[in-house]
Design a protein around this motif. Structure first.
Motif, PDB file in Angstrom:
ATOM      1  N   GLU A 247       0.856  -1.186   0.000  1.00  0.00           N
ATOM      2  CA  GLU A 247       0.000   0.000   0.000  1.00  0.00           C
ATOM      3  C   GLU A 247       0.891   1.234   0.000  1.00  0.00           C
ATOM      4  O   GLU A 247       1.770   1.379   0.853  1.00  0.00           O
ATOM      5  CB  GLU A 247      -0.912   0.027   1.225  1.00  0.00           C
ATOM      6  N   ILE A 248       0.678   2.114  -0.968  1.00  0.00           N
ATOM      7  CA  ILE A 248       1.433   3.370  -1.045  1.00  0.00           C
ATOM      8  C   ILE A 248       0.443   4.519  -0.973  1.00  0.00           C
ATOM      9  O   ILE A 248      -0.416   4.664  -1.843  1.00  0.00           O
ATOM     10  CB  ILE A 248       2.262   3.454  -2.336  1.00  0.00           C
ATOM     11  N   GLN A 249       0.581   5.330   0.079  1.00  0.00           N
ATOM     12  CA  GLN A 249      -0.319   6.478   0.257  1.00  0.00           C
ATOM     13  C   GLN A 249       0.402   7.757  -0.148  1.00  0.00           C
ATOM     14  O   GLN A 249       1.490   8.059   0.346  1.00  0.00           O
ATOM     15  CB  GLN A 249      -0.799   6.591   1.700  1.00  0.00           C
ATOM     16  N   ILE A 250      -0.232   8.503  -1.058  1.00  0.00           N
ATOM     17  CA  ILE A 250       0.301   9.779  -1.512  1.00  0.00           C
ATOM     18  C   ILE A 250      -0.436  10.889  -0.774  1.00  0.00           C
ATOM     19  O   ILE A 250      -1.661  11.038  -0.901  1.00  0.00           O
ATOM     20  CB  ILE A 250       0.113   9.966  -3.031  1.00  0.00           C
ATOM     21  N   ALA A 251       0.307  11.653   0.045  1.00  0.00           N
ATOM     22  CA  ALA A 251      -0.268  12.766   0.817  1.00  0.00           C
ATOM     23  C   ALA A 251      -1.492  12.277   1.596  1.00  0.00           C
ATOM     24  O   ALA A 251      -1.440  11.280   2.296  1.00  0.00           O
ATOM     25  CB  ALA A 251      -0.584  13.934  -0.101  1.00  0.00           C
ATOM     26  N   HIS A 252      -2.632  12.973   1.418  1.00  0.00           N
ATOM     27  CA  HIS A 252      -3.856  12.628   2.143  1.00  0.00           C
ATOM     28  C   HIS A 252      -4.778  11.732   1.322  1.00  0.00           C
ATOM     29  O   HIS A 252      -5.875  11.402   1.771  1.00  0.00           O
ATOM     30  CB  HIS A 252      -4.614  13.913   2.494  1.00  0.00           C
ATOM     31  N   LEU A 253      -4.341  11.307   0.136  1.00  0.00           N
ATOM     32  CA  LEU A 253      -5.196  10.553  -0.768  1.00  0.00           C
ATOM     33  C   LEU A 253      -5.316   9.098  -0.334  1.00  0.00           C
ATOM     34  O   LEU A 253      -4.570   8.614   0.513  1.00  0.00           O
ATOM     35  CB  LEU A 253      -4.645  10.644  -2.196  1.00  0.00           C
ATOM     36  N   GLU A 254      -6.281   8.398  -0.946  1.00  0.00           N
ATOM     37  CA  GLU A 254      -6.474   6.985  -0.643  1.00  0.00           C
ATOM     38  C   GLU A 254      -5.249   6.173  -1.080  1.00  0.00           C
ATOM     39  O   GLU A 254      -4.659   6.449  -2.123  1.00  0.00           O
ATOM     40  CB  GLU A 254      -7.719   6.456  -1.357  1.00  0.00           C
ATOM     41  N   PRO A 255      -4.859   5.145  -0.291  1.00  0.00           N
ATOM     42  CA  PRO A 255      -3.674   4.351  -0.649  1.00  0.00           C
ATOM     43  C   PRO A 255      -3.862   3.616  -1.980  1.00  0.00           C
ATOM     44  O   PRO A 255      -4.958   3.168  -2.312  1.00  0.00           O
ATOM     45  CB  PRO A 255      -3.563   3.360   0.516  1.00  0.00           C
ATOM     46  N   GLU A 256      -2.781   3.511  -2.716  1.00  0.00           N
ATOM     47  CA  GLU A 256      -2.754   2.747  -3.962  1.00  0.00           C
ATOM     48  C   GLU A 256      -2.156   1.368  -3.669  1.00  0.00           C
ATOM     49  O   GLU A 256      -1.234   1.235  -2.858  1.00  0.00           O
ATOM     50  CB  GLU A 256      -1.890   3.464  -5.004  1.00  0.00           C
ATOM     51  N   LYS A 257      -2.681   0.317  -4.329  1.00  0.00           N
ATOM     52  CA  LYS A 257      -2.187  -1.040  -4.136  1.00  0.00           C
ATOM     53  C   LYS A 257      -1.264  -1.439  -5.276  1.00  0.00           C
ATOM     54  O   LYS A 257      -1.614  -1.286  -6.448  1.00  0.00           O
ATOM     55  CB  LYS A 257      -3.353  -2.014  -4.035  1.00  0.00           C
ATOM     56  N   ILE A 258      -0.096  -1.952  -4.929  1.00  0.00           N
ATOM     57  CA  ILE A 258       0.880  -2.477  -5.881  1.00  0.00           C
ATOM     58  C   ILE A 258       0.945  -3.986  -5.701  1.00  0.00           C
ATOM     59  O   ILE A 258       1.360  -4.475  -4.647  1.00  0.00           O
ATOM     60  CB  ILE A 258       2.272  -1.840  -5.676  1.00  0.00           C
ATOM     61  N   GLN A 259       0.512  -4.730  -6.714  1.00  0.00           N
ATOM     62  CA  GLN A 259       0.470  -6.189  -6.627  1.00  0.00           C
ATOM     63  C   GLN A 259       1.885  -6.768  -6.606  1.00  0.00           C
ATOM     64  O   GLN A 259       2.774  -6.313  -7.333  1.00  0.00           O
ATOM     65  CB  GLN A 259      -0.297  -6.751  -7.820  1.00  0.00           C
ATOM     66  N   VAL A 260       2.094  -7.757  -5.749  1.00  0.00           N
ATOM     67  CA  VAL A 260       3.376  -8.455  -5.644  1.00  0.00           C
ATOM     68  C   VAL A 260       3.145  -9.917  -5.998  1.00  0.00           C
ATOM     69  O   VAL A 260       2.360 -10.609  -5.347  1.00  0.00           O
ATOM     70  CB  VAL A 260       3.971  -8.345  -4.231  1.00  0.00           C
ATOM     71  N   THR A 261       3.806 -10.410  -7.065  1.00  0.00           N
ATOM     72  CA  THR A 261       3.636 -11.798  -7.514  1.00  0.00           C
ATOM     73  C   THR A 261       4.992 -12.483  -7.616  1.00  0.00           C
ATOM     74  O   THR A 261       6.038 -11.832  -7.663  1.00  0.00           O
ATOM     75  CB  THR A 261       2.927 -11.850  -8.876  1.00  0.00           C
ATOM     76  N   GLY A 262       4.936 -13.806  -7.672  1.00  0.00           N
ATOM     77  CA  GLY A 262       6.153 -14.601  -7.791  1.00  0.00           C
ATOM     78  C   GLY A 262       5.898 -16.011  -7.296  1.00  0.00           C
ATOM     79  O   GLY A 262       4.780 -16.348  -6.860  1.00  0.00           O
ATOM     80  N   THR A 263       6.930 -16.842  -7.335  1.00  0.00           N
ATOM     81  CA  THR A 263       6.811 -18.230  -6.892  1.00  0.00           C
ATOM     82  C   THR A 263       8.045 -18.617  -6.095  1.00  0.00           C
ATOM     83  O   THR A 263       9.179 -18.467  -6.577  1.00  0.00           O
ATOM     84  CB  THR A 263       6.661 -19.184  -8.096  1.00  0.00           C
ATOM     85  N   GLY A 264       7.802 -19.086  -4.865  1.00  0.00           N
ATOM     86  CA  GLY A 264       8.897 -19.604  -4.060  1.00  0.00           C
ATOM     87  C   GLY A 264       9.147 -21.063  -4.423  1.00  0.00           C
ATOM     88  O   GLY A 264       8.211 -21.869  -4.471  1.00  0.00           O
ATOM     89  N   ILE A 265      10.385 -21.408  -4.701  1.00  0.00           N
ATOM     90  CA  ILE A 265      10.720 -22.771  -5.120  1.00  0.00           C
ATOM     91  C   ILE A 265      11.834 -23.319  -4.237  1.00  0.00           C
ATOM     92  O   ILE A 265      12.423 -22.579  -3.436  1.00  0.00           O
ATOM     93  CB  ILE A 265      11.155 -22.820  -6.595  1.00  0.00           C
ATOM     94  N   PHE A 266      12.102 -24.653  -4.368  1.00  0.00           N
ATOM     95  CA  PHE A 266      13.223 -25.283  -3.671  1.00  0.00           C
ATOM     96  C   PHE A 266      13.931 -26.222  -4.642  1.00  0.00           C
ATOM     97  O   PHE A 266      13.325 -26.706  -5.612  1.00  0.00           O
ATOM     98  CB  PHE A 266      12.739 -26.043  -2.434  1.00  0.00           C
ATOM     99  N   PRO A 267      15.206 -26.498  -4.418  1.00  0.00           N
ATOM    100  CA  PRO A 267      15.961 -27.354  -5.354  1.00  0.00           C
ATOM    101  C   PRO A 267      15.384 -28.774  -5.377  1.00  0.00           C
ATOM    102  O   PRO A 267      15.075 -29.355  -4.345  1.00  0.00           O
ATOM    103  CB  PRO A 267      17.380 -27.344  -4.778  1.00  0.00           C
ATOM    104  N   ASN A 268      15.230 -29.339  -6.568  1.00  0.00           N
ATOM    105  CA  ASN A 268      14.777 -30.727  -6.708  1.00  0.00           C
ATOM    106  C   ASN A 268      15.261 -31.245  -8.054  1.00  0.00           C
ATOM    107  O   ASN A 268      15.665 -30.467  -8.922  1.00  0.00           O
ATOM    108  CB  ASN A 268      13.254 -30.820  -6.578  1.00  0.00           C
ATOM    109  N   ALA A 269      15.220 -32.574  -8.217  1.00  0.00           N
ATOM    110  CA  ALA A 269      15.686 -33.200  -9.460  1.00  0.00           C
ATOM    111  C   ALA A 269      14.622 -34.168  -9.960  1.00  0.00           C
ATOM    112  O   ALA A 269      13.963 -34.868  -9.171  1.00  0.00           O
ATOM    113  CB  ALA A 269      17.010 -33.938  -9.232  1.00  0.00           C
ATOM    114  N   TRP A 270      14.466 -34.228 -11.240  1.00  0.00           N
ATOM    115  CA  TRP A 270      13.520 -35.135 -11.889  1.00  0.00           C
ATOM    116  C   TRP A 270      14.296 -35.960 -12.895  1.00  0.00           C
ATOM    117  O   TRP A 270      14.907 -35.416 -13.807  1.00  0.00           O
ATOM    118  CB  TRP A 270      12.410 -34.350 -12.563  1.00  0.00           C
TER     119      TRP A 270
END
Length: 316
Positions: A247-270
């Motif tokens: 959430e980023i609030q500019i001055a007195h205005l309503e907060p803006e939402k910045i989406q955060v995406t990604g994938t947490g992985i771990f080492p594996n072998a196939w």
């Protein structure tokens, strides 16, 4: 009453000191007597004078319907007390035909105090106030008048505007990264308006085990400038990030939402190579299967034994 002569008639030294000395001889004559007397006359005229810290004040751009204050120090540099008063002289452009009806200067500018008396060598702080009417600009001159002295003009200007900004992105994609490691992404906030503003970043919506560090978490951005915000994320779990945001609030205005995406992985072998099912593998697999069956049978036997002991105990 002695009026101060125009500065154009004064020498540079006397104009700087505002102290003017006059010398003259007075001759006395007597009726019916030849004797004459000469008397030297000398007088000093001191005019009041002030030293102003500034000759102009630019209030810049302020938020609509807000006010800003500026301060100036004035000093009595003369050898006599000074009485001063202020009034406003409107800029002709402020009421130019074809524009919106001008707002009275008394509702746009103010000075505190409007009148004062300063002793020799004394100073005081004068407060200049500008009230920004929505979408309007104003110019005027504040004139300081000294009793039996000169006038001083201070040019003033200011305008009012709304806050305007933009983000270079609305989503931060961290792609795939090991769940215990960290990665950084940049976000730029642009001030596209005329008014300086402050922003604040809130990371509370990103819950544990995620770890999000933002630098800086707050700052001021001048008109036409931009601010780089560094976001550092640690997933904490090997899973997909889909509902995380800043959430980023500019001055007195309503907060803006910045989406955060990604994938947490771990080492594996196939392994895609085919398994060689030789006699050794078949023999070992049979042993393991037989062991599992025996273990399961043993567990069932022990459970039945425990049940019988419990029943005997109840009968006794």
């Amino acid at each position: 009453m002695i009026r101060r002569p125009p500065r154009s008639t004064l020498s540079s030294s006397s104009a700087a000191s505002d102290v003017y000395k006059r010398q003259q001889k007075m001759v006395l004559t007597y009726a019916n007597h030849p004797q004459k007397e000469t008397i030297d006359l000398q007088g000093t005229i001191v005019f009041p004078n002030l030293e102003l810290e500034y000759s102009s004040i630019d209030f810049g751009s302020v938020l609509n319907d807000s006010e800003v204050r500026s301060y100036m120090t004035i000093t009595n540099t003369s050898a006599v007390p000074v009485k001063s008063s202020w009034y406003f002289d409107e800029d002709p452009a402020h009421s130019r035909p074809g524009r919106e009806p001008p707002i009275p200067l008394s509702e746009t500018f103010d000075i505190v105090p409007m009148r004062s008396v300063l002793g020799v060598g004394e100073s005081e702080q004068v407060e200049f106030i500008f009230f920004g009417h929505k979408g309007r600009s104003a110019k005027a001159s504040a004139v300081c008048v000294l009793e039996n002295g000169p006038e001083y003009i201070v040019k003033m200007r200011g305008e009012a505007a709304a806050i305007d900004y933009k983000f270079d992105k609305t989503e931060l994609d961290f792609a795939c990264l090991q769940y215990e490691s960290s990665a950084e992404r940049d976000l730029f906030i642009h001030n596209t308006g005329k008014v300086e503003f402050t922003f604040v970043v809130n990371t509370e919506p990103i819950k544990a085990p995620r770890v999000c560090v933002v630098q800086p978490t707050q700052a001021k951005i001048a008109p036409g400038a931009k601010q780089r915000v560094i976001v550092k994320l640690t997933p904490g779990m090997p899973e997909r990030l889909e509902k995380e945001f800043l959430e980023i609030q500019i001055a007195h205005l309503e907060p803006e939402k910045i989406q955060v995406t990604g994938t947490g992985i771990f080492p594996n072998a196939w392994l895609s190579l085919p398994r060689q099912l030789d006699s050794t593998y078949t023999e070992v697999s049979g042993i393991v299967a037989d062991s599992n069956d025996k273990f399961e049978s043993l567990v069932l036997q022990e459970a039945e034994c425990d049940r019988r002991c419990f029943c005997v105990h109840l009968e006794e």
